[in-house]
Write a protein that holds these residues in place. Structure first.
Motif, PDB file in Angstrom:
ATOM      1  N   GLY A 114       0.918  -1.130   0.039  1.00  0.00           N
ATOM      2  CA  GLY A 114      -0.120  -0.114   0.070  1.00  0.00           C
ATOM      3  C   GLY A 114       0.940   1.399   0.225  1.00  0.00           C
ATOM      4  N   VAL A 115       1.057   1.601   1.306  1.00  0.00           N
ATOM      5  CA  VAL A 115       1.965   2.973   1.214  1.00  0.00           C
ATOM      6  C   VAL A 115       2.975   2.761   2.321  1.00  0.00           C
ATOM      7  CG1 VAL A 115       0.142   3.970   2.720  1.00  0.00           C
ATOM      8  CG2 VAL A 115       1.822   5.636   1.371  1.00  0.00           C
ATOM      9  N   ALA A 116       4.165   3.281   2.553  1.00  0.00           N
ATOM     10  CA  ALA A 116       4.972   3.534   3.254  1.00  0.00           C
ATOM     11  C   ALA A 116       5.715   5.176   3.380  1.00  0.00           C
ATOM     12  CB  ALA A 116       6.099   2.519   3.205  1.00  0.00           C
ATOM     13  N   ALA A 117       5.232   5.915   4.168  1.00  0.00           N
ATOM     14  CA  ALA A 117       5.352   7.231   4.095  1.00  0.00           C
ATOM     15  C   ALA A 117       5.741   7.732   5.428  1.00  0.00           C
ATOM     16  CB  ALA A 117       4.272   8.106   3.576  1.00  0.00           C
ATOM     17  N   GLY A 118       6.613   8.861   5.459  1.00  0.00           N
ATOM     18  CA  GLY A 118       7.292   9.548   6.632  1.00  0.00           C
ATOM     19  C   GLY A 118       7.699   8.540   7.673  1.00  0.00           C
ATOM     20  N   THR A 135       3.004  -2.680  -5.997  1.00  0.00           N
ATOM     21  CA  THR A 135       1.959  -1.742  -6.063  1.00  0.00           C
ATOM     22  C   THR A 135       2.160  -0.870  -4.931  1.00  0.00           C
ATOM     23  OG1 THR A 135       0.603  -3.001  -4.950  1.00  0.00           O
ATOM     24  CG2 THR A 135       0.195  -3.061  -7.445  1.00  0.00           C
ATOM     25  N   THR A 136       3.117  -0.986  -3.971  1.00  0.00           N
ATOM     26  CA  THR A 136       3.590  -0.085  -3.065  1.00  0.00           C
ATOM     27  C   THR A 136       3.901   1.395  -3.397  1.00  0.00           C
ATOM     28  OG1 THR A 136       4.194  -1.941  -1.775  1.00  0.00           O
ATOM     29  CG2 THR A 136       4.650   0.183  -0.659  1.00  0.00           C
ATOM     30  N   THR A 177       8.455   4.385  -6.774  1.00  0.00           N
ATOM     31  CA  THR A 177       7.542   3.057  -6.762  1.00  0.00           C
ATOM     32  C   THR A 177       8.338   2.031  -6.305  1.00  0.00           C
ATOM     33  OG1 THR A 177       8.669   2.605  -9.034  1.00  0.00           O
ATOM     34  CG2 THR A 177       6.406   3.708  -8.934  1.00  0.00           C
ATOM     35  N   ALA A 178       7.802   0.783  -6.211  1.00  0.00           N
ATOM     36  CA  ALA A 178       8.626  -0.055  -5.414  1.00  0.00           C
ATOM     37  C   ALA A 178       9.615  -0.732  -6.469  1.00  0.00           C
ATOM     38  CB  ALA A 178       7.530  -1.562  -5.300  1.00  0.00           C
TER      39      ALA A 178
END
Length: 268
Positions: A114-118, A135-136, A177-178
Motif C-alpha cells: 500500500g503505502v510507506a510514508a514518513g 504496487t507499494t 515506486t517499488a
C-alpha cells in the motif's frame, strides 16, 4: 497461521504481537488511519520490542501493517495541538524501540504494501530485509510538512542509497515506486501483491531456522561498520567470532559441512 489478533489482545489494540513458532510479527493496527503512528501505537511498539528482547525463542521478527497499507506516517492529530510536545511524546518510545530492534539477535523483515510514508518509511528502513508489494508507493514526505526526518531515517537512508540519492529523496519529497525502491537498494525485493504474504513467510522461516546468535553479531557488525576505523572493526569481528565459536550452532555447522548435510541450527 497466526490469528487475526492474539486472544488476549483487544480488537482495537494499536499494535498486535503475533507468534508463529519462532517468528514474531509486529502488526501496526490502525487500519482506519492507514496505520498512522500515534502515541498509543508508539508506546505499544516499545512494549512489544522490549518483550521480544527478553525472549530467546524469537528467531525472526516481521514488521507489517493491517488493512490497506504499511504505515502512512505520523498521526498529524498528535502534532496539531502542540507540535513540540506531540513530537516528544511520539519520538521517545519510537526511538527506543528502533534502538532495541537494532540490538536483537533475530533478523528483522519489513513486509510492506500500500503505502510507506514518513515515519512508516523510516521504520521500514530499520529492517534488515524488506519485501514489498510491487504496487507499494513510498514517500519520505517530511519536507512536505515543513519538518526534518525522524526515527533513524537520516542514519539509514544514506547508508542504503548513498548521499546523493538520499538528498534527492529527502529534499524533494516525491513519491516513488517499488521498482525504484528496489533499484535504489531501499528494499530487498518487490513481489506481486498476491504473493507477498507467502514470500515473507518463506523468508521468515528461513531466517528463523538459522544461527540466531551469529545473525545478531552479523547485523550489529554491519550496522556499526561505518562508524569504526578498520582496526576497531577487526577487533569487534574477532570478539564476535569468539562468541560464535562457543555456540552449539557453529559446532553443528562444521559437522554438517563434513557430513555433507544441511545444518540443523538451534539458535544457541
Amino acid at each position: 497461521m497466526s490469528l487475526p489478533h492474539p486472544p488476549d489482545a483487544p480488537a482495537d489494540a494499536p499494535l498486535l504481537l503475533e507468534r508463529n513458532g519462532a517468528i514474531a510479527t509486529l502488526r501496526f493496527h490502525r487500519p482506519g488511519a492507514l496505520n498512522a503512528v500515534d502515541v498509543p501505537m508508539a508506546q505499544a511498539l516499545l512494549a512489544a520490542v522490549r518483550s521480544l528482547a527478553q525472549d530467546d525463542s524469537v528467531r525472526c521478527v516481521v514488521l507489517c501493517g493491517a488493512g490497506k497499507g504499511f504505515m502512512a506516517g505520523g498521526d498529524l492529530a498528535t502534532l496539531r495541538a502542540d507540535p513540540v510536545q506531540g513530537a516528544a511524546d511520539l519520538l521517545a518510545p519510537l526511538n527506543e524501540a528502533v534502538a532495541l530492534l537494532a540490538q536483537l539477535n533475530a533478523p528483522v523483515i519489513a513486509q510492506v504494501h500500500g503505502v510507506a510514508a514518513g515515519a512508516g518509511l523510516s521504520l521500514m528502513l530499520q529492517a534488515d530485509l524488506v519485501l514489498a508489494a510491487d504496487t507499494t508507493r513510498f514517500n519520505l514526505a517530511y519536507i512536505n510538512l515543513g519538518t526534518s526526518c525522524d526515527v533513524g531515517a537520516s542514519w539509514a537512508l544514506p547508508r542504503l542509497v548513498g548521499l546523493n540519492r538520499a538528498l534527492e529523496i529527502a529534499l524533494l519529497g516525491d513519491a516513488f515506486t517499488a521498482v525504484q525502491a528496489q533499484q535504489w537498494g531501499l528494499i530487498h525485493r518487490a513481489v506481486p501483491a498476491a504473493e507477498l504474504d507467502a514470500a515473507v513467510q518463506q523468508l521468515a522461516q528461513r531466517l528463523a531456522n538459522g544461527p540466531t546468535r551469529a545473525y545478531g553479531h552479523m547485523r550489529r557488525l554491519l550496522r556499526s561498520a561505518f562508524d569504526r576505523a578498520l582496526p576497531e572493526q577487526l577487533s569487534a569481528e574477532a570478539q564476535a567470532f569468539g562468541d560464535c565459536a562457543r555456540t552449539h550452532d557453529l559446532r553443528e555447522g562444521i559437522e554438517a559441512f563434513y557430513a555433507k548435510r544441511p545444518a540443523a541450527f538451534q539458535g544457541r
